[in-house]
Write an enzyme that holds these catalytic residues in place. Sequence first.
Site, PDB file in Angstrom:
ATOM      1  N   TYR A 193      62.954  75.663  89.796  1.00  0.00           N
ATOM      2  CA  TYR A 193      62.832  76.097  91.188  1.00  0.00           C
ATOM      3  C   TYR A 193      63.623  77.376  91.447  1.00  0.00           C
ATOM      4  O   TYR A 193      64.124  77.600  92.534  1.00  0.00           O
ATOM      5  CB  TYR A 193      63.240  74.971  92.149  1.00  0.00           C
ATOM      6  N   TYR A 229      68.493  74.740 100.550  1.00  0.00           N
ATOM      7  CA  TYR A 229      68.981  73.352 100.497  1.00  0.00           C
ATOM      8  C   TYR A 229      70.505  73.267 100.478  1.00  0.00           C
ATOM      9  O   TYR A 229      71.044  72.204 100.190  1.00  0.00           O
ATOM     10  CB  TYR A 229      68.520  72.645  99.206  1.00  0.00           C
ATOM     11  N   GLY A 254      61.509  63.627  89.682  1.00  0.00           N
ATOM     12  CA  GLY A 254      62.660  63.520  90.558  1.00  0.00           C
ATOM     13  C   GLY A 254      63.951  63.168  89.852  1.00  0.00           C
ATOM     14  O   GLY A 254      64.959  62.893  90.512  1.00  0.00           O
ATOM     15  N   GLU A 289      56.538  62.438  85.569  1.00  0.00           N
ATOM     16  CA  GLU A 289      56.283  63.826  85.981  1.00  0.00           C
ATOM     17  C   GLU A 289      57.594  64.590  86.175  1.00  0.00           C
ATOM     18  O   GLU A 289      57.844  65.134  87.254  1.00  0.00           O
ATOM     19  CB  GLU A 289      55.498  63.854  87.294  1.00  0.00           C
ATOM     20  N   ARG A 294      67.434  78.437  96.364  1.00  0.00           N
ATOM     21  CA  ARG A 294      67.958  77.074  96.524  1.00  0.00           C
ATOM     22  C   ARG A 294      69.247  77.010  97.359  1.00  0.00           C
ATOM     23  O   ARG A 294      69.374  76.133  98.216  1.00  0.00           O
ATOM     24  CB  ARG A 294      68.146  76.398  95.156  1.00  0.00           C
ATOM     25  N   GLY A 310      60.181  67.513  86.368  1.00  0.00           N
ATOM     26  CA  GLY A 310      60.167  68.971  86.464  1.00  0.00           C
ATOM     27  C   GLY A 310      61.565  69.478  86.171  1.00  0.00           C
ATOM     28  O   GLY A 310      61.886  69.907  85.063  1.00  0.00           O
ATOM     29  N   ARG A 311      62.424  69.328  87.181  1.00  0.00           N
ATOM     30  CA  ARG A 311      63.804  69.810  87.074  1.00  0.00           C
ATOM     31  C   ARG A 311      64.516  69.349  85.801  1.00  0.00           C
ATOM     32  O   ARG A 311      65.214  70.125  85.151  1.00  0.00           O
ATOM     33  CB  ARG A 311      64.583  69.293  88.294  1.00  0.00           C
ATOM     34  N   CYS A 327      68.764  91.199 103.702  1.00  0.00           N
ATOM     35  CA  CYS A 327      69.243  91.292 105.086  1.00  0.00           C
ATOM     36  C   CYS A 327      69.104  89.970 105.829  1.00  0.00           C
ATOM     37  O   CYS A 327      68.276  89.844 106.741  1.00  0.00           O
ATOM     38  CB  CYS A 327      68.513  92.410 105.804  1.00  0.00           C
TER      39      CYS A 327
HETATM   40  C1  LIG Z   1      57.824  68.219  92.597  1.00  0.00           C
HETATM   41  C2  LIG Z   1      57.152  67.042  92.023  1.00  0.00           C
HETATM   42  C3  LIG Z   1      57.559  66.518  90.792  1.00  0.00           C
HETATM   43  C4  LIG Z   1      58.750  67.045  90.032  1.00  0.00           C
HETATM   44  O1  LIG Z   1      59.942  66.845  90.714  1.00  0.00           O
HETATM   45  P1  LIG Z   1      61.333  67.106  89.972  1.00  0.00           P
HETATM   46  O2  LIG Z   1      62.351  66.792  90.984  1.00  0.00           O
HETATM   47  O3  LIG Z   1      61.348  68.562  89.591  1.00  0.00           O
HETATM   48  O4  LIG Z   1      61.371  66.237  88.769  1.00  0.00           O
HETATM   49  C5  LIG Z   1      56.828  65.487  90.256  1.00  0.00           C
HETATM   50  N1  LIG Z   1      55.756  64.955  90.903  1.00  0.00           N
HETATM   51  C6  LIG Z   1      55.350  65.423  92.104  1.00  0.00           C
HETATM   52  C7  LIG Z   1      54.180  64.806  92.764  1.00  0.00           C
HETATM   53  C8  LIG Z   1      56.029  66.479  92.701  1.00  0.00           C
HETATM   54  O5  LIG Z   1      55.634  66.930  93.905  1.00  0.00           O
END
Ligand SMILES: *Cc1c(COP(=O)(O)O)cnc(C)c1O
Length: 402
Positions: A358, A304, A227, A261, A300, A263-264, A330
């Site tokens: 994403y 969002y 996150g 964890e 996105r 991601g982004r 469309c």
């Molecule tokens: C989506 C997700 C992440 C990654 O979130 P980011 O905002 O991309 O860092 C990490 N852990 C869990 C459980 C998720 O669902």
Amino acid sequence: MEGVALSAVAREFGTPCYVYSRAALTSAFAGFDAAFGPHPHLICYSVKANPNLAVLDLFARLGSGFDIVSGGELARVLAAGADPGKVVFSGVGKSAEEIGQALDADILSFNIESPAELHRVCQLAEAAGKKARVSLRVNPDVDPQTHPYISTGRKQDKFGVAFEDAFELYREASHLPGLAISGVDCHIGSEITEVRPFLDALDRLLTLVDRLAAGGIAIHHLDLGGGFGIRYRDEQPPSPGAFVRALLERLRGYPQRILLEPGRALVGNAGVLLTRVEYLKPGDERNFAVVDAGMNDLIRPALYEAWHDIRPLRPRAEPPRRYEVVGPVCESADFLGHERDLALQPGDLLAVMSAGAYGMSMSSNYNTRPRPAEVMVDGGRPHLIRTRETAAQLFSLERPLG
Ligand SMILES: *Cc1c(COP(=O)(O)O)cnc(C)c1O
């Protein structure tokens, strides 16, 4: 990008096309990893942000683990050569089949999201003669103040087990024969651009860890989820290193291994979506720039109201006009950017910035639009890492009644 002209990438591979920088991916990973210093840790890249095998392979080589949310993602990380001992499995709806797959692979930990799931994992592990390592995803009930669709750690969200119930559930788990308690897990949301919500969540987790320790239940790792926000426009998120240092400060005296964890934050700013202007459509109320990438390629903005910078590859000298940058799909929600001041001509190439996370992973084939090619730039060279789909592939699994 690195030593490569994006216009040359567009010429060679066509548009729309996702392009990622290996150097940017590598340095984002190092930003998190190095900040831990000697503290035991594991970065578990959240696969759903960008699951291309080349991305997974790169992170695996850098020592990354993986956070997966489906059996499909498990198959992907194994295909990319990941060490299953570095894989954690999140998600509220793990099927018996997916749990079986993960038990066979002997993953590091199941992040358990409900009592019912805890019992299912236990039963399946026992039946297989195994012990499943588990962490409870605890819902710390902190509000990260982001878009409600990307907030996951509040009481009303579907994720995790309530903080108040966690201790009892750990007690129960400690008596279940098919389980081995490994950690405590949380994930409070996405696009968080302050340290504060993470520290609040961590404080709550640590009180639980203390209580568990007093009750004779040892916790081996703390998984603080992902996150971590990035800059799309004018956000000022702390650097990965600043996030990590703030967490370590709070963790003094706790020897547990720390899992994150992200991601982004590992892939978002490492990629762009290249698109070409098809038509300019001036109007009384609004001017439209119709481009060849749509909401099926990058959802996105539609989903969002996310803001992505849109930059021409070759800026023109003429004065800009205000455009709605829209795709060919469309739907009125099919836009990439509202009210952008750009000097454009048909055929111009645009880079939709910060599209590495994403983007492709949330793309679809809506309107029977083949998904874009993906390219990774490595120093002076672009490498095709996913071929552009063809329309024939999109309906190849379908069968008329005949
Ligand atoms: C989506 C997700 C992440 C990654 O979130 P980011 O905002 O991309 O860092 C990490 N852990 C869990 C459980 C998720 O669902």
